[in-house]
Design a protein around this motif. Structure first.
Motif, PDB file in Angstrom:
ATOM      1  N   ALA A 168      79.369  36.432  39.753  1.00 19.54           N
ATOM      2  CA  ALA A 168      78.760  35.047  39.164  1.00 19.54           C
ATOM      3  C   ALA A 168      78.487  34.244  40.417  1.00 19.54           C
ATOM      4  O   ALA A 168      77.559  33.534  40.598  1.00 19.54           O
ATOM      5  CB  ALA A 168      79.743  34.487  38.197  1.00 19.54           C
ATOM      6  N   CYS A 169      79.507  34.139  41.111  1.00 22.47           N
ATOM      7  CA  CYS A 169      79.489  33.335  42.538  1.00 22.47           C
ATOM      8  C   CYS A 169      78.275  33.471  43.280  1.00 22.47           C
ATOM      9  O   CYS A 169      77.448  32.737  43.783  1.00 22.47           O
ATOM     10  CB  CYS A 169      80.717  33.404  43.312  1.00 22.47           C
ATOM     11  SG  CYS A 169      80.739  32.548  44.684  1.00 22.47           S
ATOM     12  N   LEU A 170      78.086  34.874  43.583  1.00 23.02           N
ATOM     13  CA  LEU A 170      76.901  35.412  44.222  1.00 23.02           C
ATOM     14  C   LEU A 170      75.639  35.003  43.596  1.00 23.02           C
ATOM     15  O   LEU A 170      74.486  34.678  44.267  1.00 23.02           O
ATOM     16  CB  LEU A 170      76.806  36.952  44.609  1.00 23.02           C
ATOM     17  CG  LEU A 170      78.035  37.385  45.721  1.00 23.02           C
ATOM     18  CD1 LEU A 170      78.101  38.869  45.508  1.00 23.02           C
ATOM     19  CD2 LEU A 170      77.570  36.711  46.925  1.00 23.02           C
TER      20      LEU A 170
ATOM     21  N   ARG B  25      76.479  32.943  32.178  1.00 24.38           N
ATOM     22  CA  ARG B  25      75.577  32.109  32.279  1.00 24.38           C
ATOM     23  C   ARG B  25      74.831  31.877  33.656  1.00 24.38           C
ATOM     24  O   ARG B  25      73.359  31.650  33.575  1.00 24.38           O
ATOM     25  CB  ARG B  25      76.319  30.559  32.233  1.00 24.38           C
ATOM     26  CG  ARG B  25      77.020  30.120  30.924  1.00 24.38           C
ATOM     27  CD  ARG B  25      78.004  29.067  30.772  1.00 24.38           C
ATOM     28  NE  ARG B  25      78.294  28.858  29.651  1.00 24.38           N
ATOM     29  CZ  ARG B  25      79.764  28.278  29.217  1.00 24.38           C
ATOM     30  NH1 ARG B  25      80.375  27.690  30.015  1.00 24.38           N
ATOM     31  NH2 ARG B  25      79.818  28.027  27.962  1.00 24.38           N
ATOM     32  N   SER B  26      75.341  32.576  34.741  1.00 23.94           N
ATOM     33  CA  SER B  26      74.568  32.730  35.988  1.00 23.94           C
ATOM     34  C   SER B  26      73.303  33.643  35.621  1.00 23.94           C
ATOM     35  O   SER B  26      72.554  33.482  36.357  1.00 23.94           O
ATOM     36  CB  SER B  26      75.547  33.104  37.075  1.00 23.94           C
ATOM     37  OG  SER B  26      75.836  34.619  37.027  1.00 23.94           O
ATOM     38  N   HIS B  27      73.239  34.586  34.586  1.00 20.34           N
ATOM     39  CA  HIS B  27      72.278  35.382  34.329  1.00 20.34           C
ATOM     40  C   HIS B  27      71.297  34.681  33.544  1.00 20.34           C
ATOM     41  O   HIS B  27      70.439  35.404  32.975  1.00 20.34           O
ATOM     42  CB  HIS B  27      72.903  36.642  33.909  1.00 20.34           C
ATOM     43  CG  HIS B  27      73.052  37.493  34.846  1.00 20.34           C
ATOM     44  ND1 HIS B  27      72.435  38.403  35.250  1.00 20.34           N
ATOM     45  CD2 HIS B  27      74.357  38.047  35.394  1.00 20.34           C
ATOM     46  CE1 HIS B  27      73.075  39.085  36.243  1.00 20.34           C
ATOM     47  NE2 HIS B  27      74.298  38.756  36.449  1.00 20.34           N
ATOM     48  N   GLY B  28      71.660  33.353  33.054  1.00 21.75           N
ATOM     49  CA  GLY B  28      70.783  32.503  32.333  1.00 21.75           C
ATOM     50  C   GLY B  28      71.047  32.741  30.748  1.00 21.75           C
ATOM     51  O   GLY B  28      70.070  32.277  29.917  1.00 21.75           O
ATOM     52  N   TYR B  29      72.027  33.523  30.293  1.00 22.59           N
ATOM     53  CA  TYR B  29      72.140  33.484  28.905  1.00 22.59           C
ATOM     54  C   TYR B  29      73.117  32.378  28.435  1.00 22.59           C
ATOM     55  O   TYR B  29      73.703  31.735  29.194  1.00 22.59           O
ATOM     56  CB  TYR B  29      73.063  34.776  28.554  1.00 22.59           C
ATOM     57  CG  TYR B  29      72.316  36.284  29.085  1.00 22.59           C
ATOM     58  CD1 TYR B  29      71.442  36.403  28.108  1.00 22.59           C
ATOM     59  CD2 TYR B  29      72.957  36.949  30.105  1.00 22.59           C
ATOM     60  CE1 TYR B  29      70.793  37.791  28.472  1.00 22.59           C
ATOM     61  CE2 TYR B  29      72.231  37.989  30.286  1.00 22.59           C
ATOM     62  CZ  TYR B  29      71.059  38.503  29.443  1.00 22.59           C
ATOM     63  OH  TYR B  29      70.392  39.712  29.871  1.00 22.59           O
ATOM     64  N   LEU B  30      73.048  32.004  27.056  1.00 26.92           N
ATOM     65  CA  LEU B  30      74.080  31.059  26.520  1.00 26.92           C
ATOM     66  C   LEU B  30      75.520  32.077  26.261  1.00 26.92           C
ATOM     67  O   LEU B  30      75.506  33.079  25.841  1.00 26.92           O
ATOM     68  CB  LEU B  30      73.562  30.691  25.082  1.00 26.92           C
ATOM     69  CG  LEU B  30      72.517  29.863  25.095  1.00 26.92           C
ATOM     70  CD1 LEU B  30      72.031  29.507  23.798  1.00 26.92           C
ATOM     71  CD2 LEU B  30      72.770  28.375  25.900  1.00 26.92           C
TER      72      LEU B  30
END
Lengths: 369, 128
Positions: A168-170, B25-30
């Motif tokens: 996630a951090c990356l 979330r970092s991948h853009g999902y909820l």
């Protein structure tokens, strides 16, 4: 200063036990002779020969199978001779002789049967002992297996957290507009999870060394001797000669007897395992001495495969093992125990072959403080 | 397009739960987090969930039981089962019961994303 020099081999057995052992064959022969005389001179309807069963039972204590059958044949021979002598010189009539022949036959059957039963009981006993040993080994393996599974589970959780958080951090950093706040949050979760994993490991170690050790005065020599006795059967089975050179001037130390015994058991078993596949001399030497620094030292040396060279220090790391079915916990736990006693445990190569594992523990006031 | 997908994460382990939600979330999902199967069922968000990432060993109901329960209720959600106590028997059982992915912890991010894409893709093909 030393109980027995190396050339003298293992220390002598306690004398009374050995004397008893050497008296038993003499006593057995005496009993057999007494029965023979009584059998010859008592009336034929007294089945004195039946007492030869006692001879078989006595001989069963110290004879191996072949010798025991020879003893049985001897008893049968004596029965026949007694019958012959009685018939020739003692008995008055033929009817008494018939009773004598009948009773002698009973005696012969009794002797044969008792010999067979003694040997059968012995086989059963050996099988039972083997089964017990197998069971103990299996339960140890099972326990270690379960333990490993639960340790793996406990540690896998925070590690999964670390890996996922790092991902996630990356991603937060790699975005077109990097989100530093999110990345920072993920990084601090990595720190938290990593710390948690480390705490789990140290908690597991505490389980093994279980809290603060019991503080009692204890004689390391005696403890070492008892532990060697405990594992004597195993050593014998593996054709390993166990020798002891224990310093008679070794002062008592203060510590937890069970924990320290665990360490010595571990070192001895390691030594035996190391010699499993070596040709030639298989010696395990247990030594104790007082170091010039005023510490009690115990060492276990073997003539086994030796230390894994540059990896020697890793031997004491958890999960590091050189054995095909090792858990890699033994030496790590042993070192924790010795350190809890404010001592040190380390390994050096033995000459010409093998390894020496040794630990020192401070003695006297120092340890009590 | 991606924003419309809702990923529900059910895991009693805080480290894994928080990390997964953030990764999603970092991948853009909820993404939403639940610490037990019961709290997920109570939330009423099952209907809206496009993919479920559930831990196997949780107090109360296991991830596999949750999956079975949702299937029985006709609210079949593509499920990724994760576990820290991996064994081949569990893997076989999970896949047999219609779990779309079985991942032993710790798993690599791209492995998880591959599972997720196939889970969402299947659903898309189903016409949802």
């Amino acid at each position: 200063m030393i109980d027995s020099p190396p050339s003298m081999g293992p220390p002598p057995d306690p004398a009374p036990a050995r004397q008893r052992a050497s008296l038993l064959p003499i006593a057995t022969v005496a009993v057999a002779v007494a029965i023979f005389i009584a059998d010859t001179f008592t009336p034929p309807d007294c089945i004195v020969g039946g007492l030869y069963v006692v001879v078989i039972l006595m001989a069963g204590r110290f004879c191996e199978a072949r010798r025991l059958w020879q003893v049985a044949l001897g008893c049968i021979g004596l029965t026949i001779v007694a019958q012959f002598l009685a018939h020739r010189y003692v008995l008055e009539n033929d009817q008494a002789a018939y009773i004598g022949i009948f009773n002698s036959s009973v005696t012969i059957v009794a002797v044969g049967l008792s010999c067979y039963l003694v040997l059968r009981g012995r086989t059963a006993e050996a099988a039972m002992r083997q089964a017990q040993a197998d069971l103990a080994r299996m339960s140890r393996v099972t326990t270690m297996g379960e333990l490993t599974a639960s340790i793996a589970h406990e540690v896998n959780q925070p590690i999964a957290g670390v890996v996922t958080n790092a991902g996630a951090c990356l991603r937060w950093l790699a975005a077109d507009k990097p989100d530093l706040d999110k990345a920072r949050e993920a990084a601090s979760r990595i720190v938290r999870d990593g710390t948690r994993a480390a705490e789990i490991i140290s908690r597991i170690r505490q389980v093994f060394t279980r809290g603060s050790p019991e503080q009692r005065a204890l004689d390391l020599n005696q403890m070492t001797r008892e532990t060697a006795d405990l594992l004597g059967g195993e050593a014998k089975q593996r054709q390993v000669a166990v020798k002891m050179e224990l310093a008679s001037d070794l002062p008592q130390i203060v510590g937890d007897r069970i924990q320290l015994q665990q360490v010595v058991v571990n070192l001895i078993v390691n030594g035996l395992d190391a010699m499993r596949d070596v040709e030639g001399t298989r010696d395990l030497v247990l030594r104790s001495r007082l170091t010039p620094e005023g510490e009690a030292m115990v060492s276990v040396s073997d003539t086994g495969v030796g230390l894994p060279g540059p990896q020697t220090d890793q031997l004491f790391d958890a999960f590091f093992t050189t054995k095909p079915h090792g858990t890699g916990m033994g030496l790590s736990i042993s070192r924790s125990i010795i350190e809890a006693h404010r001592g040190r445990l380390w390994a050096t190569p033995n000459t010409p072959r093998g390894a020496i594992f040794q630990f020192v523990i401070p003695i006297g006031d120092d340890a009590q403080a | 397009m991606q924003e419309t997908f809702l990923i529900s994460v059910v895991d009693d382990d805080e480290s894994v739960r928080e990390a997964l939600v953030d990764l999603m979330r970092s991948h853009g999902y909820l993404a939403e987090a639940y610490e037990s199967a019961a709290s997920f069922l109570d939330s009423g968000r099952a209907e809206a969930t496009d993919c479920l990432i559930a831990d196997m060993h949780m107090p109360g109901m296991t991830g596999l039981e949750l999956h079975g329960r949702l299937m029985a209720e006709g609210a079949s959600i593509p499920t990724i089962l994760i576990t820290a106590r991996h064994n081949e028997g569990l893997r076989a059982r999970s896949l047999h019961q219609g779990v779309c992915c079985y991942l032993p912890k710790p798993f690599a991010e791209d492995e998880l994303m591959r599972c997720l894409h196939s889970a969402l893709g299947d659903r898309g093909e189903d016409g949802a």
